[in-house]
Design a protein around this motif. Sequence first.
Motif, PDB file in Angstrom:
ATOM      1  N   ARG A  53       0.835  -1.209   0.000  1.00  0.00           N
ATOM      2  CA  ARG A  53       0.000   0.000   0.000  1.00  0.00           C
ATOM      3  C   ARG A  53       0.868   1.258   0.000  1.00  0.00           C
ATOM      4  O   ARG A  53       0.595   2.226  -0.714  1.00  0.00           O
ATOM      5  CB  ARG A  53      -0.953   0.000   1.191  1.00  0.00           C
ATOM      6  CG  ARG A  53      -2.044   1.039   1.062  1.00  0.00           C
ATOM      7  CD  ARG A  53      -3.127   0.919   2.098  1.00  0.00           C
ATOM      8  NE  ARG A  53      -4.200   1.873   1.807  1.00  0.00           N
ATOM      9  CZ  ARG A  53      -5.341   1.574   1.226  1.00  0.00           C
ATOM     10  NH1 ARG A  53      -5.588   0.320   0.856  1.00  0.00           N
ATOM     11  NH2 ARG A  53      -6.246   2.499   0.983  1.00  0.00           N
ATOM     12  N   GLN A  57       1.828   4.262  -3.142  1.00  0.00           N
ATOM     13  CA  GLN A  57       1.867   5.719  -2.991  1.00  0.00           C
ATOM     14  C   GLN A  57       3.176   6.293  -3.522  1.00  0.00           C
ATOM     15  O   GLN A  57       3.195   7.382  -4.113  1.00  0.00           O
ATOM     16  CB  GLN A  57       1.675   6.096  -1.520  1.00  0.00           C
ATOM     17  CG  GLN A  57       0.256   5.874  -1.010  1.00  0.00           C
ATOM     18  CD  GLN A  57      -0.785   6.571  -1.872  1.00  0.00           C
ATOM     19  OE1 GLN A  57      -1.675   5.915  -2.436  1.00  0.00           O
ATOM     20  NE2 GLN A  57      -0.687   7.881  -2.003  1.00  0.00           N
ATOM     21  N   TYR A 313      -0.773   5.766   4.811  1.00  0.00           N
ATOM     22  CA  TYR A 313      -1.947   6.613   5.054  1.00  0.00           C
ATOM     23  C   TYR A 313      -1.555   8.085   5.189  1.00  0.00           C
ATOM     24  O   TYR A 313      -2.347   8.973   4.860  1.00  0.00           O
ATOM     25  CB  TYR A 313      -2.688   6.102   6.286  1.00  0.00           C
ATOM     26  CG  TYR A 313      -3.082   4.655   6.088  1.00  0.00           C
ATOM     27  CD1 TYR A 313      -4.201   4.313   5.335  1.00  0.00           C
ATOM     28  CD2 TYR A 313      -2.282   3.637   6.585  1.00  0.00           C
ATOM     29  CE1 TYR A 313      -4.529   2.989   5.100  1.00  0.00           C
ATOM     30  CE2 TYR A 313      -2.606   2.303   6.350  1.00  0.00           C
ATOM     31  CZ  TYR A 313      -3.730   1.995   5.606  1.00  0.00           C
ATOM     32  OH  TYR A 313      -4.048   0.675   5.365  1.00  0.00           O
ATOM     33  N   GLU A 316      -1.388   8.967   1.535  1.00  0.00           N
ATOM     34  CA  GLU A 316      -2.727   9.020   0.941  1.00  0.00           C
ATOM     35  C   GLU A 316      -3.473  10.270   1.392  1.00  0.00           C
ATOM     36  O   GLU A 316      -4.113  10.953   0.578  1.00  0.00           O
ATOM     37  CB  GLU A 316      -3.524   7.772   1.340  1.00  0.00           C
ATOM     38  CG  GLU A 316      -3.112   6.518   0.598  1.00  0.00           C
ATOM     39  CD  GLU A 316      -4.001   5.328   0.921  1.00  0.00           C
ATOM     40  OE1 GLU A 316      -5.226   5.524   1.040  1.00  0.00           O
ATOM     41  OE2 GLU A 316      -3.480   4.207   1.064  1.00  0.00           O
ATOM     42  N   SER A 317      -3.431  10.560   2.690  1.00  0.00           N
ATOM     43  CA  SER A 317      -4.129  11.753   3.181  1.00  0.00           C
ATOM     44  C   SER A 317      -3.528  13.012   2.577  1.00  0.00           C
ATOM     45  O   SER A 317      -4.250  13.969   2.264  1.00  0.00           O
ATOM     46  CB  SER A 317      -4.072  11.807   4.712  1.00  0.00           C
ATOM     47  OG  SER A 317      -2.745  11.950   5.201  1.00  0.00           O
ATOM     48  N   GLU A 319      -2.180  13.317  -0.403  1.00  0.00           N
ATOM     49  CA  GLU A 319      -2.656  13.460  -1.779  1.00  0.00           C
ATOM     50  C   GLU A 319      -4.090  13.984  -1.815  1.00  0.00           C
ATOM     51  O   GLU A 319      -4.424  14.874  -2.619  1.00  0.00           O
ATOM     52  CB  GLU A 319      -2.568  12.124  -2.510  1.00  0.00           C
ATOM     53  CG  GLU A 319      -2.951  12.228  -3.985  1.00  0.00           C
ATOM     54  CD  GLU A 319      -2.793  10.920  -4.740  1.00  0.00           C
ATOM     55  OE1 GLU A 319      -2.992  10.943  -5.980  1.00  0.00           O
ATOM     56  OE2 GLU A 319      -2.486   9.886  -4.118  1.00  0.00           O
ATOM     57  N   ARG A 352     -12.945   6.915   2.146  1.00  0.00           N
ATOM     58  CA  ARG A 352     -11.902   5.940   1.855  1.00  0.00           C
ATOM     59  C   ARG A 352     -11.549   5.084   3.067  1.00  0.00           C
ATOM     60  O   ARG A 352     -11.289   3.879   2.934  1.00  0.00           O
ATOM     61  CB  ARG A 352     -10.641   6.639   1.344  1.00  0.00           C
ATOM     62  CG  ARG A 352      -9.518   5.659   1.026  1.00  0.00           C
ATOM     63  CD  ARG A 352      -8.318   6.337   0.404  1.00  0.00           C
ATOM     64  NE  ARG A 352      -8.609   6.940  -0.890  1.00  0.00           N
ATOM     65  CZ  ARG A 352      -7.686   7.447  -1.690  1.00  0.00           C
ATOM     66  NH1 ARG A 352      -6.411   7.436  -1.326  1.00  0.00           N
ATOM     67  NH2 ARG A 352      -8.023   7.995  -2.847  1.00  0.00           N
TER      68      ARG A 352
END
Length: 420
Positions: A53, A57, A313, A316-317, A319, A352
């Motif tokens: 994961r 990213q 994460y 991801e946050s 982005e 998400r």
Amino acid sequence: MAAEAEADVIVVGAGPAGSTAAAYLARRGLDVLLLEKSTFPREKVCGDGLTPRATRQLIRLGIDTSEQAGWLHNKGLRIYGGSTSFELPWPELTDFPPYGLVRPRSDFDDLLARHSVAAGAKMLENCNVTSPVLDDRTGRIIGVRTRDDRVFSAPLVVAADGNSTRLSVAMGLEKKDNRPMGVAVRAYYTSPRHDDDYLESWLELWDGKPGASDLLPGYGWIFGMGDGTSNVGLGILNTSSAFGKTDYKDLLKRWLDNTPAEWGFRDENRIGKVLGAALPMGFNRTPHYTRGLLLVGDAGGMVNPFNGEGIAYAMESAELAADAIAEAHYRGVGTASAELALQGYPTALKQRLGGYYRLGTVFVKLIGDPRIMKLATKYGLPRKTLMRFVLKLLANLTDSADGDAMDRIINGLSKAAPSV
């Protein structure tokens, strides 16, 4: 006091979340100021081992994750429970690459920060932000002040300043005590196991021979670094009765003293100190957007409650936050339309991860009881199909569309669970 510099966006903290946000914003044409309190390269406690994961990213950000670029690849997860161990390869998926990565945080964070600068962000090191600058009329953040009394101005600010996040606290955003929290400690050891191509997870830690001694609180890991050393550590959740009452460094030593001597995990082989850090989980600080401030990474409690993973994460946050900020910028910050775009950030986060993190909150309460953990390892570990399902669940590795039955079950549970 006049501002030392002005920008479209200020990002406070150049860890994985901050550097990722800065890179995406700079690519979108915004004037970005990235403020880092220390100087690169610098050491961080956790994060040397990355799942697919996190690897996804990095690929999305345009980072070369090849072995030729200095990354150590891993094939999956080796699980120890009591006296049982077996290997689970990372799942073959459309949405994620089939490999994880290992790289020291001192090098990893430096690489991401330089990547953001190459994208166009301006980074200032030794720039310790201590407080927000607020508009007296609206209460919105309009800049930040540093320890040496410098002021930097921007209509939008990203808090990527970690678990303690002075910026968020100064704006009244306190931690939620009903969300999971972990503590992790780790050390580096010279070891012949340094070239391992599996990440290793120890679900049970024994003070002696498994089953014939005391079961220690917490969960351990071993990551071969490929450079002659291994990263070895353990974490404890606040659902454990031992949380806050344990000498974690002593706990690490007691566990490792009972691993095979040939592995090398003894004090005489340790490099540097045993270091620790808090793991803020399950969105333990909200709202993730308020009055011009967006929270990313540890500042917003983005660590996965299931497995303690934070870097994926954080990125991801970052982005998602960059998407919302860029939209607001081009709509015109200060307008009602721009404010709606910014409110889309916490909405996107909940869509998400909200349901998945709710499941994780329930999970950590269950495994906080050592009796349940012993039953799970006794009856669950021997069942490979069940453990493949557990791996997908804990690492949050499923295909969003056209996945297999396991993917559909996990995705369905996450959608059905109320968002945290």
